[in-house]
Design an enzyme around this catalytic site. Structure first.
Site, mmCIF file in Angstrom:
data_model
loop_
_atom_site.group_PDB
_atom_site.id
_atom_site.type_symbol
_atom_site.label_atom_id
_atom_site.label_comp_id
_atom_site.label_asym_id
_atom_site.label_seq_id
_atom_site.Cartn_x
_atom_site.Cartn_y
_atom_site.Cartn_z
ATOM 1 N N LYS A 50 -2.479 -0.254 -15.142
ATOM 2 C CA LYS A 50 -3.812 -0.682 -14.704
ATOM 3 C C LYS A 50 -4.778 -0.931 -15.856
ATOM 4 C CE LYS A 50 -3.187 1.946 -10.520
ATOM 5 N NZ LYS A 50 -3.734 2.791 -9.480
ATOM 6 N N SER A 77 -10.779 4.581 -5.609
ATOM 7 C CA SER A 77 -10.897 5.564 -4.520
ATOM 8 C C SER A 77 -11.001 6.990 -5.064
ATOM 9 C CB SER A 77 -9.709 5.444 -3.563
ATOM 10 O OG SER A 77 -8.505 5.612 -4.275
ATOM 11 N N THR A 117 -6.250 4.038 -6.580
ATOM 12 C CA THR A 117 -6.715 4.126 -7.974
ATOM 13 C C THR A 117 -7.805 5.083 -8.351
ATOM 14 O OG1 THR A 117 -6.138 1.804 -8.264
ATOM 15 C CG2 THR A 117 -7.533 2.742 -9.929
ATOM 16 N N ASP A 120 -4.756 5.950 -13.504
ATOM 17 C CA ASP A 120 -3.534 6.500 -12.893
ATOM 18 C C ASP A 120 -2.535 5.348 -12.785
ATOM 19 O OD1 ASP A 120 -3.344 6.056 -9.435
ATOM 20 O OD2 ASP A 120 -4.934 5.186 -10.674
ATOM 21 N N ASP A 139 -6.981 12.706 -4.620
ATOM 22 C CA ASP A 139 -7.133 11.456 -3.893
ATOM 23 C C ASP A 139 -5.744 10.939 -3.522
ATOM 24 O OD1 ASP A 139 -7.668 8.057 -4.862
ATOM 25 O OD2 ASP A 139 -8.085 8.965 -2.909
ATOM 26 N N GLY A 145 -8.927 -1.944 -7.066
ATOM 27 C CA GLY A 145 -9.172 -2.865 -5.964
ATOM 28 C C GLY A 145 -7.912 -3.648 -5.643
ATOM 29 N N ARG A 164 -0.540 4.571 -9.696
ATOM 30 C CA ARG A 164 0.005 4.350 -8.342
ATOM 31 C C ARG A 164 -0.591 3.088 -7.728
ATOM 32 N NH1 ARG A 164 -0.458 8.985 -3.782
ATOM 33 N NH2 ARG A 164 1.403 9.734 -4.815
ATOM 34 N N SER A 212 -4.401 7.693 -5.281
ATOM 35 C CA SER A 212 -4.033 7.718 -6.708
ATOM 36 C C SER A 212 -2.878 8.675 -6.897
ATOM 37 C CB SER A 212 -5.205 8.194 -7.563
ATOM 38 O OG SER A 212 -6.384 7.524 -7.206
#
Lengths: 241, 277
Positions: free
Chosen positions: B76, B172, B44, B60, B209, B90, B62, B212
């Site tokens: 999300k 992240s 995320t 995002d 990242d 998380g 994913r 994500s």
């Protein structure tokens, strides 16, 4: 009064505050290995071989490079794909290239694919107790000009295959190849031999699918096509997320 | 005759007996060679920004299970109340359930007060719940909305601390997103500029990242209006496969076939329409 921020761990079982905040022994260790991701794939045909890899180099959640292919050309008839710990990939390929030169100088001929495979097995087993963290797949043409694939584990166990996937998305690619190239789990299907065009199309499609679900696979795909004419390269973009 | 009673020291608070039990189970399972199921995390990149007329939240899409993508297009940005939305990073189950619980309690509270809910109320309810669970609920949230007090943005950490700020990032990919914010944020932006900034911050997380990826969802909250833009930007299209992998009939071999006719006759037929409005 002052604001105290004390964690729950500071209190012992009888709810009295512990005199010293001892969290228990913590072992620190240096790891000589890192995992840099990446997927490799090799397919052998009647008169050709393919070695393909993605070009992403990662570590943890980060990307080091979007343009770091994992295929290394060894001779005009042999390409090796190496994935795993990038440091060991580089060292191992350097050692293989040096050994190829030594063989050429001693025996006045290039090493055949089979000979390179056998030699790699001994090189890898030589470090049986501190292995090269590398998943190798050799693709090339054998002495009769037929396609050959040799797949290895990190300590040198190897065998000749028709097709093999290695690296981070290998578990996703291998079953699809078993079905499409090995015709496994299918009945009443005409088992036509694999043409170069079909094989290249299949390799591109499986990598597109792997990039969807494996976070380590992506950015670009590089395919090395080995025929009696030599080694040709094809590059295709993949998802960059 | 005297009765003797031994007073148990009243400890109060949450009982962590199950946490000790889980730790023991974890150790035993590993000895047997199995591994306990991993909770799905969202990897995320989520972020939020306060602009001239309200707040813009971004995320995002994913969801990962280890380093495999479990969901390529999960949502999300969660609904809390008509004027308050919350992004979650998380453990996926924790963010989903926590936001739903607080949303439900806020609706009841709103009916009791007779007023539109306030962002600060949602923040207080979330942090009090997360602190109560001492960080065992792995929910890192970006809470934003507009109420009678104005537009507000909070970041909420799994252990229960919160920060009220003009721009926040979590997950992240938070470092990648924050790099974009620190470069281009300015107070009192226009709506298009704020949307562009949030979009670019999430994009930085998506591309840099590994946790994500996929699309960018946006939620623009102003006084009296909410624009839930899902997706706002399809940053990564699914790769197009050139081959045809459709199986012909007969590819799965039929070993035996047994047909049993059921001789039924219609005795009575009645129709009852369902209210699908």
């Amino acid at each position: 009064g002052s604001l105290m921020m004390i964690s729950a761990r500071a209190f012992g079982d009888n709810a009295q505050m512990k005199e010293h905040h001892y969290t228990g022994p913590v072992e620190h260790k240096f790891s000589p290995y890192a995992f840099n991701g990446g997927t490799v794939l090799a397919v052998a045909g009647e008169d050709f071989a393919l070695v393909a890899s993605d070009t992403r180099l990662s570590e943890g959640y980060g990307i080091h490079s979007r343009d770091s292919p994992k295929c290394y050309k060894l001779t005009d008839t042999t390409v090796i794909g190496c994935s795993g710990f990038h440091g060991d990939c580089l060292t191992l390929t350097k050692i293989i290239e040096a050994r190829l030169k030594m063989y050429k100088h001693s025996n006045n001929k290039n090493m055949t694919s089979g000979a390179i495979a056998a030699m790699l097995s001994t090189i890898l087993y030589g470090k049986r107790f501190f292995p090269y963290y590398v998943y190798n797949i050799i693709g090339g043409l054998d002495e009769e000009g037929r396609g050959a694939v040799y797949s290895f584990d990190p300590v040198g166990s190897y065998q000749r295959d028709t097709y093999k996937a290695g690296g981070s998305a290998s578990a996703m690619l291998q079953p699809l190849l078993d079905n499409q190239i090995g015709f496994k789990n299918m009945e009443n299907v005409e088992q036509v031999p694999l043409t170069l065009e079909k094989a290249v199309q299949l390799v591109k499609d499986v990598f597109i699918s792997a990039a969807e679900r494996d976070v380590y696979t992506g950015d670009a795909l590089k395919i090395c096509i080995i025929t009696k004419e030599g080694v040709r390269e094809e590059i295709m973009p993949l998802r960059k997320d | 005759m005297a009765t003797v009673s031994v007073r148990q020291y009243h400890r109060g608070g949450f009982s962590f007996e199950n946490c000790k039990r889980n730790a023991l189970l974890e150790a035993d399972i590993n000895k047997l060679g199995f591994s306990s199921p991993a909770a799905r995390k969202t990897g995320t990149t989520i972020c939020g920004v306060v602009y001239k007329d309200g707040v813009v939240l971004g995320a995002d899409t994913r969801a990962t299970e280890g380093m495999v993508v479990a969901d390529k297009n999960c949502s999300k940005i969660h609904y809390i109340s008509p004027n308050v939305y919350c992004c979650g990073a998380g453990t996926a189950a924790d963010t989903e359930m926590t936001t739903q619980i607080i949303s439900s309690n806020l609706e009841l509270h709103s009916l009791s007060t007779g007023r539109l809910p306030r962002v600060a109320t949602a923040n207080r309810m979330l942090k009090q719940m997360l602190f109560r669970y001492q960080g065992y609920i792995g929910a890192a949230l970006v809470l934003g909305g507009v109420d009678s007090t104005g537009p507000q943005l909070y970041s909420i950490y799994p252990h229960g601390s919160t920060d009220k700020l003009p721009y926040v990032t979590m997950g992240s990919g938070s470092l990648a997103a924050m790099a974009v914010f620190e470069d281009r944020y300015k107070p009192n932006m226009e709506e298009e500029e704020a949307k562009r900034l949030v979009r670019d911050a999430i994009a930085a997380g998506i591309f840099n990242d590994l946790g994500s990826g996929s699309n960018i969802d946006l939620c623009v909250i102003t006084k009296g209006k909410v624009d839930y833009l899902r997706p706002h930007d399809v940053a990564n299209k699914k790769g197009v496969r050139t081959g045809n992998y459709r199986y012909k009939h007969g590819t799965t071999g039929v070993l035996t076939k047994a047909v049993t006719p059921l001789n039924l006759e219609v005795v009575e037929e009645s129709v009852q329409t369902m209210d699908t409005s």
